[in-house]
Design a protein around this motif. Structure first.
Motif, PDB file in Angstrom:
ATOM      1  N   ARG A 133       0.741  -1.118  -0.390  1.00 24.99           N
ATOM      2  CA  ARG A 133       0.003   0.226   0.038  1.00 24.99           C
ATOM      3  C   ARG A 133       0.864   0.769   0.051  1.00 24.99           C
ATOM      4  O   ARG A 133       2.055   1.341   0.440  1.00 24.99           O
ATOM      5  CB  ARG A 133      -0.942   0.397   1.344  1.00 24.99           C
ATOM      6  N   VAL A 135       1.625   4.737   1.672  1.00 22.47           N
ATOM      7  CA  VAL A 135       1.690   5.492   2.870  1.00 22.47           C
ATOM      8  C   VAL A 135       2.109   6.430   3.053  1.00 22.47           C
ATOM      9  O   VAL A 135       3.837   6.047   3.181  1.00 22.47           O
ATOM     10  CB  VAL A 135       1.288   4.670   3.957  1.00 22.47           C
ATOM     11  N   ARG A 261       5.977   5.641   1.411  1.00 20.19           N
ATOM     12  CA  ARG A 261       6.726   4.269   1.594  1.00 20.19           C
ATOM     13  C   ARG A 261       5.769   2.814   1.051  1.00 20.19           C
ATOM     14  O   ARG A 261       4.871   3.350   1.302  1.00 20.19           O
ATOM     15  CB  ARG A 261       7.694   4.207   2.564  1.00 20.19           C
ATOM     16  N   ARG A 263       4.012  -0.133   2.153  1.00 18.77           N
ATOM     17  CA  ARG A 263       4.400  -0.458   3.530  1.00 18.77           C
ATOM     18  C   ARG A 263       3.264  -1.945   2.744  1.00 18.77           C
ATOM     19  O   ARG A 263       2.131  -1.859   2.924  1.00 18.77           O
ATOM     20  CB  ARG A 263       3.039   0.147   4.188  1.00 18.77           C
TER      21      ARG A 263
ATOM     22  N   ASP B 149      -3.275   4.682   8.410  1.00 16.29           N
ATOM     23  CA  ASP B 149      -2.264   4.936   7.879  1.00 16.29           C
ATOM     24  C   ASP B 149      -1.882   4.191   8.422  1.00 16.29           C
ATOM     25  O   ASP B 149      -0.730   3.022   8.358  1.00 16.29           O
ATOM     26  CB  ASP B 149      -1.613   6.020   7.731  1.00 16.29           C
TER      27      ASP B 149
END
Lengths: 270, 446
Positions: A133, A135, A261, A263, B149
């Motif tokens: 993903r 993020v 980055r 993740r 997140d």
């Protein structure tokens, strides 16, 4: 939409389906537009449009990010409703963020990677990426041929926070909005972020994007006013706090810690 | 203390005993070097030596787990208070808020190998904790958007809870069953917990519905009625039969019994947490080391609890009272604003402090889901590492505010500001509202 002068309704900003696509704070985009219009003395109305009612007429529509299931439901409801498609034909402005960006396109995936029809208002297609993903903080410079300020100057670099697992490719009917400096963006390997076509803009940026990039907010307001045949340019606003936030975020995005980055996020068990 | 006294020591097998020694050694070293209490780092080292360490440490204890998006730490503190016998060795817990497995290991090392344990559990680790600790009681408070997140979206989490709770053994481990005490008013919690073999549904309300409009079962629409009941307009998924519910400040049981919930902590959401605890505490009856606790006893003990880990506490600075409040996400902030209206002074100056570290989540977009408009009319000071994001949010909320990046200077500004408003206002407390690390930062600097 062209409205007869003299019988003028307020400039109407519509936040689409906050009950389904309100997960990532993107409702703030509607607030930013409405306040910036109000502070300039414009007659403005901010409307929250829930998914169980017909979509109202508006000058600017904001569609936010959301979870996979609600995104599918929002897309099918919007297609059945039909208002957005007619509004775009009439010159309305649309800003789609993340899930809202994806559903403006031709096709997007659900959690199980099954494709679903989008509204087809942007020539983009989204598929699932890997299990990774995107993020983190994102900075992107706006493409030279992307929409410009009414005075002809290019928009300043975009800053925002991305959080998505989709890979979006842009077809010939749309153009990339920006080019990624830090972060992932559309994720197709071409370094692009977002897309636009006519008065429809899609982006992966949260923040919300219009709070972090008020020049983009003013661009959308300008478009809506032109569409209504109203006066331009917009009155200048002193954006001290907005600029301080932008400066801080642009400076921080260069550091390793905050740079976007990929993740690994485990997929939910089904 | 009643009941048989279990043995106070128990020999551990070789590997976990090495793991415990390593963890305790590192904790001692960390304390000697002045690097804090070292609880989490020691726990991490222990788990590296023996990944099953938590299961070994929890083996002969009566365990309660508390999880949910908001109220975990407070409810954990409440359950500890409700289960603690006067003059006893007490209940082991991870009260520092270290709510991941390393923190749980740390909480159990150095305490008696038997007895009652109450653990606050990060939402993402609930499944693992259930498997490792075979709890007697699992308290599930609520689920809403938080740290998108890091933790992931609400529905992903719900799916993980649901499969973890579905794996609970109906007869339990060692003959004792697991009772889940779950919030009947939160559709996400209900969907997750309805796979569990034994659930006490408690109707304690839910201030935040915005993440639960889409039915977790079928994707259609959840309709919330004014009465507080809810159901899906398509698949029939709805509020389950409740074991108990809150009516204002009275806990009503389905059998007709009524218990006033008069507690030491402020706010309706703390009465909700207390109601969950009042139902959960008696479920320990019959376990081998916890004396039975009635609902009445549990509530009575909660009336003497006035702060948990510094939250809701009042400190003095320059002759002024400063109330310390913590909120981490839109639902939490909404509840805290309710509390300001209910128990505070409407003219109290407010200091808002926002950080965006790992424990807070890096994305600050959630600030735009918080109804800061409710602070219009107050003197507001914005501070914290992300005070710039907060300042922009407050500007668009049209809340008058000053930006002071340093948290202590911000508090002092609020103290000074309020003093100029009127002569009488010098006695009005300052309300400090911070998110997770911002709250800890202020506490460490006061």
């Amino acid at each position: 939409m062209s409205m007869a002068k003299g019988a003028r309704s307020p400039l109407t900003v519509v936040v689409i389906y906050p009950d389904l696509l309100g997960t990532y704070g993107d409702g703030g985009n509607g607030l930013v537009l409405a306040r910036r219009a109000k502070w300039r003395g414009l007659d403005v109305s901010l409307v929250q449009a829930p998914s169980d009612r017909p979509v109202p007429r508006g000058d600017i529509y904001c569609i936010g990010g959301g979870e996979d299931g609600p995104q599918v439901r929002a897309a099918s409801t919007l297609i059945a409703d039909g208002t957005l498609t007619r509004a775009v034909e009439d010159g309305a402005v649309i800003l789609g963020v993340c899930a809202g960006f994806q559903l403006l396109g031709r096709e997007f995936p659900d959690a199980a990677d099954r494709p679903h029809d989008g509204l087809g208002l942007l020539d983009v297609t989204t598929r699932k990426g890997t299990d990774l993903r995107a993020v983190g903080e994102l900075v992107a410079t706006v493409e030279p041929d992307a929409p410009r300020d009414p005075d002809g100057s290019a928009l300043p670099a975009l800053t925002g926070f991305e959080n998505h697992g989709g890979v979006t490719t842009i077809g010939p009917g749309a153009s990339p909005l920006a080019r990624v400096i830090t972060g992932v963006g559309n994720g197709g390997g071409d370094g692009t972020e977002g897309a636009w076509s006519g008065r429809v803009i899609g982006t992966y940026l949260h923040g919300p994007v219009l709070a972090r990039n008020v020049a983009l907010a003013d661009l959308l307001l300008g478009w809506a006013l032109v569409s209504r045949g109203e006066r331009l340019p917009l009155v200048w606003l002193e954006d001290g706090e907005e600029n301080a936030l932008r400066a801080e975020r642009l400076a921080m995005a260069g550091t390793v810690k905050l740079s976007a980055r990929l993740r690994h996020v485990p997929r939910p068990r089904r | 203390m009643t009941g048989p006294h279990p043995p106070a020591t128990r020999r551990l097998p070789f590997r976990p005993s090495v793991a415990v020694k390593v963890a305790s050694g590192i904790n001692r070293l960390s304390r000697l070097l002045g690097r804090g209490s070292g609880t989490v780092i020691g726990g991490r080292a222990g788990l590296a030596v023996d990944p099953m360490l938590l299961a070994v440490l929890a083996k002969d204890r009566d365990v309660a787990l508390v999880s949910g998006t908001n109220g975990k730490t407070t409810t954990t503190g409440m359950l500890v208070a409700a289960l603690s016998e006067p003059d006893s060795v007490g209940v082991a817990t991870n009260i520092t808020g270290a709510n991941m497995p390393a923190g749980h290991v740390a909480a159990l090392i150095g305490t008696r190998p038997v007895g009652t344990v109450v653990l606050e559990v990060d939402e993402a680790y609930l499944g693992r904790l259930i498997e490792d600790t075979h709890p007697q009681v699992v308290v599930l408070l609520n689920l809403s958007r938080d740290q998108l997140d890091r933790i992931s979206e609400v529905r992903m989490l719900v799916d993980r809870w649901r499969s973890a709770l579905g794996r609970l053994d109906p007869v339990g481990h060692g003959g004792s069953r697991t009772v889940v005490v779950a919030n009947a008013d939160d559709p996400m919690v209900v969907w997750a917990a309805s796979t569990a073999p034994e659930v006490r549904w408690v109707g304690v309300g839910q201030v935040w519905h915005d993440d639960a409009v889409g039915c977790p079962a079928c994707g259609a629409r959840i309709v919330f009625e004014a009465s507080g009941s809810w159901n899906c307009d398509h698949c029939g998924f709805g509020r389950p039969e409740r074991f108990a519910w809150l009516e204002g400040d009275v806990l009503v049981l389905a059998d007709g019994r009524r218990f006033p919930v008069v507690i030491g902590l402020p706010g309706q959401f703390n009465r909700a947490n207390a109601a969950m605890v009042a139902v959960a505490a008696p479920e320990f009856a019959g376990t081998h080391c916890q004396p039975p606790v009635s609902i009445t006893t549990a509530v009575e003990r909660l009336s003497k609890l006035h702060e948990v880990a510094g939250r809701f506490s009042t400190v003095q600075r320059k002759g002024r009272d400063i109330r310390l409040l913590l909120a981490k996400n839109p639902a939490g902030w909404t509840a805290i604003f309710d509390l300001l209206g209910e128990s505070g002074d409407p003219t109290s100056p407010v200091v808002l402090s926002i950080n965006a570290r790992v424990a807070d989540g890096f994305d600050t977009s959630w600030l735009w889901d918080v109804p800061f408009e409710r602070l219009i009319g107050r003197a507001v000071v914005a501070t914290g590492e992300r005070c710039r994001d907060l300042a922009v949010r407050l500007r668009y909320a049209e809340v008058d505010h000053r930006v002071v990046p340093d948290v202590l200077e911000a508090v002092d500004m609020a103290i000074g500001n309020a003093g100029r408003l009127s002569v009488a206002s010098a006695s009005i407390p300052v309300e400090f509202l911070g998110n997770y690390t911002a709250f800890a930062q202020l506490r460490s600097r006061l």
